[in-house]
Design a protein around this motif. Structure first.
Motif, PDB file in Angstrom:
ATOM      1  N   LEU A 181      42.343  36.991  31.442  1.00  0.00           N
ATOM      2  CA  LEU A 181      41.357  37.532  32.375  1.00  0.00           C
ATOM      3  C   LEU A 181      40.871  36.400  33.268  1.00  0.00           C
ATOM      4  O   LEU A 181      40.274  35.427  32.792  1.00  0.00           O
ATOM      5  CB  LEU A 181      40.172  38.146  31.621  1.00  0.00           C
ATOM      6  N   GLY A 182      41.126  36.522  34.563  1.00  0.00           N
ATOM      7  CA  GLY A 182      40.676  35.513  35.507  1.00  0.00           C
ATOM      8  C   GLY A 182      39.210  35.690  35.850  1.00  0.00           C
ATOM      9  O   GLY A 182      38.631  36.773  35.709  1.00  0.00           O
ATOM     10  N   TYR A 183      38.606  34.598  36.290  1.00  0.00           N
ATOM     11  CA  TYR A 183      37.194  34.638  36.674  1.00  0.00           C
ATOM     12  C   TYR A 183      36.963  33.660  37.816  1.00  0.00           C
ATOM     13  O   TYR A 183      37.448  32.521  37.782  1.00  0.00           O
ATOM     14  CB  TYR A 183      36.299  34.271  35.495  1.00  0.00           C
ATOM     15  N   VAL A 184      36.218  34.119  38.831  1.00  0.00           N
ATOM     16  CA  VAL A 184      35.829  33.243  39.924  1.00  0.00           C
ATOM     17  C   VAL A 184      34.442  33.639  40.388  1.00  0.00           C
ATOM     18  O   VAL A 184      34.110  34.832  40.450  1.00  0.00           O
ATOM     19  CB  VAL A 184      36.834  33.321  41.094  1.00  0.00           C
ATOM     20  N   ARG A 185      33.613  32.652  40.680  1.00  0.00           N
ATOM     21  CA  ARG A 185      32.270  32.912  41.200  1.00  0.00           C
ATOM     22  C   ARG A 185      32.283  32.718  42.708  1.00  0.00           C
ATOM     23  O   ARG A 185      32.533  31.621  43.202  1.00  0.00           O
ATOM     24  CB  ARG A 185      31.235  31.984  40.558  1.00  0.00           C
ATOM     25  N   ALA A 186      32.019  33.787  43.433  1.00  0.00           N
ATOM     26  CA  ALA A 186      32.075  33.726  44.889  1.00  0.00           C
ATOM     27  C   ALA A 186      30.834  33.058  45.461  1.00  0.00           C
ATOM     28  O   ALA A 186      29.714  33.286  44.996  1.00  0.00           O
ATOM     29  CB  ALA A 186      32.211  35.139  45.460  1.00  0.00           C
ATOM     30  N   GLY A 187      31.051  32.256  46.516  1.00  0.00           N
ATOM     31  CA  GLY A 187      29.932  31.581  47.173  1.00  0.00           C
ATOM     32  C   GLY A 187      29.457  32.276  48.424  1.00  0.00           C
ATOM     33  O   GLY A 187      28.427  31.916  48.985  1.00  0.00           O
ATOM     34  N   SER A 188      30.202  33.279  48.874  1.00  0.00           N
ATOM     35  CA  SER A 188      29.828  34.029  50.071  1.00  0.00           C
ATOM     36  C   SER A 188      30.486  35.395  50.010  1.00  0.00           C
ATOM     37  O   SER A 188      31.420  35.628  49.216  1.00  0.00           O
ATOM     38  CB  SER A 188      30.278  33.301  51.341  1.00  0.00           C
ATOM     39  N   VAL A 189      30.017  36.295  50.847  1.00  0.00           N
ATOM     40  CA  VAL A 189      30.612  37.636  50.912  1.00  0.00           C
ATOM     41  C   VAL A 189      32.069  37.527  51.324  1.00  0.00           C
ATOM     42  O   VAL A 189      32.952  38.192  50.753  1.00  0.00           O
ATOM     43  CB  VAL A 189      29.814  38.520  51.894  1.00  0.00           C
ATOM     44  N   GLU A 190      32.332  36.702  52.319  1.00  0.00           N
ATOM     45  CA  GLU A 190      33.705  36.539  52.807  1.00  0.00           C
ATOM     46  C   GLU A 190      34.612  35.998  51.702  1.00  0.00           C
ATOM     47  O   GLU A 190      35.750  36.459  51.540  1.00  0.00           O
ATOM     48  CB  GLU A 190      33.725  35.603  54.014  1.00  0.00           C
ATOM     49  N   GLU A 191      34.111  35.023  50.946  1.00  0.00           N
ATOM     50  CA  GLU A 191      34.905  34.463  49.853  1.00  0.00           C
ATOM     51  C   GLU A 191      35.150  35.508  48.768  1.00  0.00           C
ATOM     52  O   GLU A 191      36.247  35.584  48.194  1.00  0.00           O
ATOM     53  CB  GLU A 191      34.193  33.248  49.254  1.00  0.00           C
ATOM     54  N   ALA A 192      34.150  36.310  48.485  1.00  0.00           N
ATOM     55  CA  ALA A 192      34.302  37.352  47.461  1.00  0.00           C
ATOM     56  C   ALA A 192      35.417  38.314  47.836  1.00  0.00           C
ATOM     57  O   ALA A 192      36.281  38.648  46.999  1.00  0.00           O
ATOM     58  CB  ALA A 192      32.987  38.102  47.285  1.00  0.00           C
TER      59      ALA A 192
END
Length: 330
Positions: free
Chosen positions: A4-15
């Motif tokens: 299961l991958g996980y990433v924390r977005a720093g902006s709406v565009e990045e998300a």
């Protein structure tokens, strides 16, 4: 173990970019519904894109007098916000009628709108469910369906949408803000959720990869008397058997504006357009309210075990409208 991958977005565009780059990903806000479904094996995301730290956690007044509610505003904060309580009490009441205090402290505005149905057939991977597995059948139709839809259902699905908040948003003519690969757009809250039709697996009109960024509460319904009532099997922490959100302006004993939405009767919050049309320009009386609601509920198609929901919704709606009209005609 399944990766299961996980990433924390720093902006709406990045998300949106991270979501698009990871087929099978899901956005993670409060996670109060998503995590439950993952534990049940209903949801099996390949990755989680964490949006909980995005700067979408404020309630702000716009230049035209509307309120913009960010997608990550917690349900508890939304219900307690002074401007929401003052201008849109129906929304505060609806949020407080849902879940428990602990869940409201975690659940978000956007996540609330994206709740999946709580139908037991959807949640049980050993049972047929067209929403979970298209083409497998609807076990509820001939099975246990006391709490299921009486309006707008189809042979493929009779589930109801569980949100209380979404019913209030429909009644006040809110708009949902979205951002995706094609940029920003908005949808009326009344058009955000779908009826099941032949594709009950699609709960909303959201496009692949799109992210809810906020909800706009319009100035036009700010301060108009409003009320939410919910009937359920127990006094708290229970989904509705029927609910009603209403916004009603009465002048000189005549209805000048009516916004009425039912919850727990359909696959989406059910905006009662026929009832509203019948009430505009009519005397604000209990009899008039009853006739208008009856007109709306003529479309109901109850199943074997849920006809009680039609009478329950009717009585709730007439009571809510009568209460709202009382101060103006006293």
């Amino acid at each position: 173990m399944k990766p299961l991958g996980y990433v924390r977005a720093g902006s709406v565009e990045e998300a949106v970019a991270e979501f698009t780059a990871r087929p099978g990903a899901r956005y993670l806000g409060g996670g109060t519904n998503l995590m439950d479904l993952m534990k049940l094996g209903v949801e099996r995301p390949t990755a989680l894109v964490d949006i909980s730290r995005l700067r979408l956690d404020t309630v702000e007044e716009t230049a035209d007098g509307a309120l913009r509610v960010g997608a990550t505003v917690r349900n508890s904060d939304l219900a307690a916000h002074p401007l929401v309580r003052d201008r849109y009490p129906v929304l505060s009441q609806a949020v407080l009628a849902g879940a428990s205090g602990q869940l409201r402290n975690i659940a978000t505005t956007g996540g609330n709108l994206l709740q999946r149905t709580r139908c037991s057939y959807f949640q049980d991977t050993g049972k047929p469910c067209n929403k979970r597995e298209p083409g497998s059948g609807c076990g509820a139709r001939e099975g246990v369906h006391r709490e299921h839809a009486v309006l707008g259902h189809s042979p493929e699905c009779i589930a109801t949408h569980p949100s209380d908040m979404a019913v209030a948003l429909a009644a006040v003519d809110a708009r949902v803000e979205l951002f995706g690969a094609d940029g920003a757009r908005t949808l009326p809250a009344t058009e955000f959720h779908r009826l099941p039709g032949a594709h009950p697996e699609r709960d909303t009109e959201i496009r692949p990869g799109e992210l809810i960024t906020g909800v706009v509460l319009p100035a036009d319904t700010a301060g108009v008397p409003s009320l939410y009532r919910k009937a359920r099997d127990r006094a708290s922490y229970a989904f509705a058997l029927a609910s009603v959100a209403a916004v009603l302006r009465v002048e000189d004993g005549i209805v000048r504006h009516a916004g009425i939405a039912f919850g727990a009767l359909a696959h989406r919050p059910w905006r009662a357009r026929r009832a509203e049309e019948a009430l505009l320009g009519a005397a604000a009386t209990e009899d008039a309210f009853g006739r208008a609601v009856d007109l709306e509920l003529e479309a109901a198609q109850p199943l074997r075990d849920n006809a009680h929901k039609v009478r329950l919704a009717r009585n709730l709606a007439v009571d809510v409208l009568t209460r709202l009209a009382a101060p103006a005609i006293a």
